[in-house]
Design an enzyme around this catalytic site. Structure first.
Site, mmCIF file in Angstrom:
data_model
loop_
_atom_site.group_PDB
_atom_site.id
_atom_site.type_symbol
_atom_site.label_atom_id
_atom_site.label_comp_id
_atom_site.label_asym_id
_atom_site.label_seq_id
_atom_site.Cartn_x
_atom_site.Cartn_y
_atom_site.Cartn_z
ATOM 1 N N LEU A 75 44.517 -53.215 19.698
ATOM 2 C CA LEU A 75 45.351 -52.477 20.654
ATOM 3 C C LEU A 75 46.716 -52.099 20.077
ATOM 4 O O LEU A 75 47.598 -51.662 20.803
ATOM 5 C CB LEU A 75 45.506 -53.285 21.942
ATOM 6 C CG LEU A 75 44.181 -53.652 22.622
ATOM 7 C CD1 LEU A 75 44.428 -54.509 23.849
ATOM 8 C CD2 LEU A 75 43.381 -52.414 22.964
ATOM 9 N N CYS A 76 46.864 -52.246 18.793
ATOM 10 C CA CYS A 76 48.121 -51.950 18.105
ATOM 11 C C CYS A 76 48.188 -50.455 17.798
ATOM 12 O O CYS A 76 47.208 -49.857 17.364
ATOM 13 C CB CYS A 76 48.163 -52.774 16.814
ATOM 14 S SG CYS A 76 49.786 -52.966 16.123
ATOM 15 N N HIS A 77 49.353 -49.847 18.018
ATOM 16 C CA HIS A 77 49.534 -48.427 17.730
ATOM 17 C C HIS A 77 49.719 -48.198 16.232
ATOM 18 O O HIS A 77 50.372 -48.989 15.551
ATOM 19 C CB HIS A 77 50.779 -47.891 18.448
ATOM 20 C CG HIS A 77 50.620 -47.825 19.918
ATOM 21 N ND1 HIS A 77 50.857 -48.901 20.734
ATOM 22 C CD2 HIS A 77 50.227 -46.817 20.729
ATOM 23 C CE1 HIS A 77 50.633 -48.565 21.987
ATOM 24 N NE2 HIS A 77 50.249 -47.293 22.014
ATOM 25 N N MET A 113 54.176 -56.697 15.014
ATOM 26 C CA MET A 113 52.835 -56.997 14.507
ATOM 27 C C MET A 113 52.720 -56.661 13.021
ATOM 28 O O MET A 113 52.059 -57.371 12.262
ATOM 29 C CB MET A 113 51.769 -56.253 15.313
ATOM 30 C CG MET A 113 51.707 -56.684 16.778
ATOM 31 S SD MET A 113 51.630 -58.468 17.038
ATOM 32 C CE MET A 113 50.143 -58.869 16.179
ATOM 33 N N GLU A 114 53.378 -55.597 12.596
ATOM 34 C CA GLU A 114 53.346 -55.216 11.189
ATOM 35 C C GLU A 114 54.042 -56.263 10.327
ATOM 36 O O GLU A 114 53.545 -56.605 9.241
ATOM 37 C CB GLU A 114 54.000 -53.834 11.006
ATOM 38 C CG GLU A 114 53.165 -52.688 11.526
ATOM 39 C CD GLU A 114 53.153 -52.516 13.049
ATOM 40 O OE1 GLU A 114 52.409 -51.655 13.526
ATOM 41 O OE2 GLU A 114 53.881 -53.241 13.766
ATOM 42 N N ASP A 128 44.059 -66.653 -1.947
ATOM 43 C CA ASP A 128 42.878 -66.081 -2.596
ATOM 44 C C ASP A 128 42.976 -66.158 -4.114
ATOM 45 O O ASP A 128 42.014 -66.522 -4.782
ATOM 46 C CB ASP A 128 42.694 -64.625 -2.162
ATOM 47 C CG ASP A 128 41.478 -63.989 -2.806
ATOM 48 O OD1 ASP A 128 40.377 -64.568 -2.682
ATOM 49 O OD2 ASP A 128 41.629 -62.942 -3.439
#
Length: 157
Positions: A75-77, A113-114, A128
């Protein structure tokens, strides 16, 4: 507590309509840490890892992740980023690498969020690249530090 904006009246998930919001300068800072064995830390800091410069790869991964956030979080733009800065700091006392991501935009919605995604992916990249020598590494203390811009203005942890 405010109502959840990603849930409609019937309880279904929805993407928030930001079309009516003002375009403003927005920024967010997030941080986190990856702890590891001292020998793993030494390999990273001394540049002795067989896979190359772990921190350089992690920095690029964090930048790329910030740019791809809307593809990962449903739901992130998708918003244009004007800057992404990834700081990776070696902490010998804790045998850890600290990550701080600062993300900026001029848009109708924020970049929290970014910034969080950038930190997570930068740290996961370290994991990793080093898992062959240390599977016990731990990502910790990941969170938003601050955000600015938009209707809600400034926020600091």
């Amino acid at each position: 507590m405010s109502k959840l904006t990603h849930i409609n009246e019937s309880g279904s998930a929805r993407m928030v309509d930001v079309g009516g919001k003002d375009v403003t300068e927005r920024a967010a800072v997030a941080e986190g840490l990856i702890r590891m064995q001292p020998e793993t830390f030494r390999l990273i800091v001394e540049g002795a890892h067989k896979k190359g410069d772990v921190l350089a790869v992690a920095r690029v991964a964090g930048i790329m992740a910030a740019k791809k956030t809307a593809e990962l979080i449903p739901l992130c733009h998708a918003i244009p980023l004007t800057a992404v800065d990834i700081e990776l700091t070696a902490d010998a006392n804790r045998s850890a690498v600290f990550c701080r991501a600062t993300v900026r935009t001029r848009a109708q919605t924020g970049v929290e969020m970014e910034a969080l995604t950038a930190v997570e992916i930068a740290l996961l990249t370290i994991y990793d690249m080093c898992k062959a020598v240390d599977r016990g590494m731990t990502l910790t203390d990941i969170g938003l530090v601050s955000k600015s811009g938009g209707k809600s203005g400034e926020w600091r942890r």
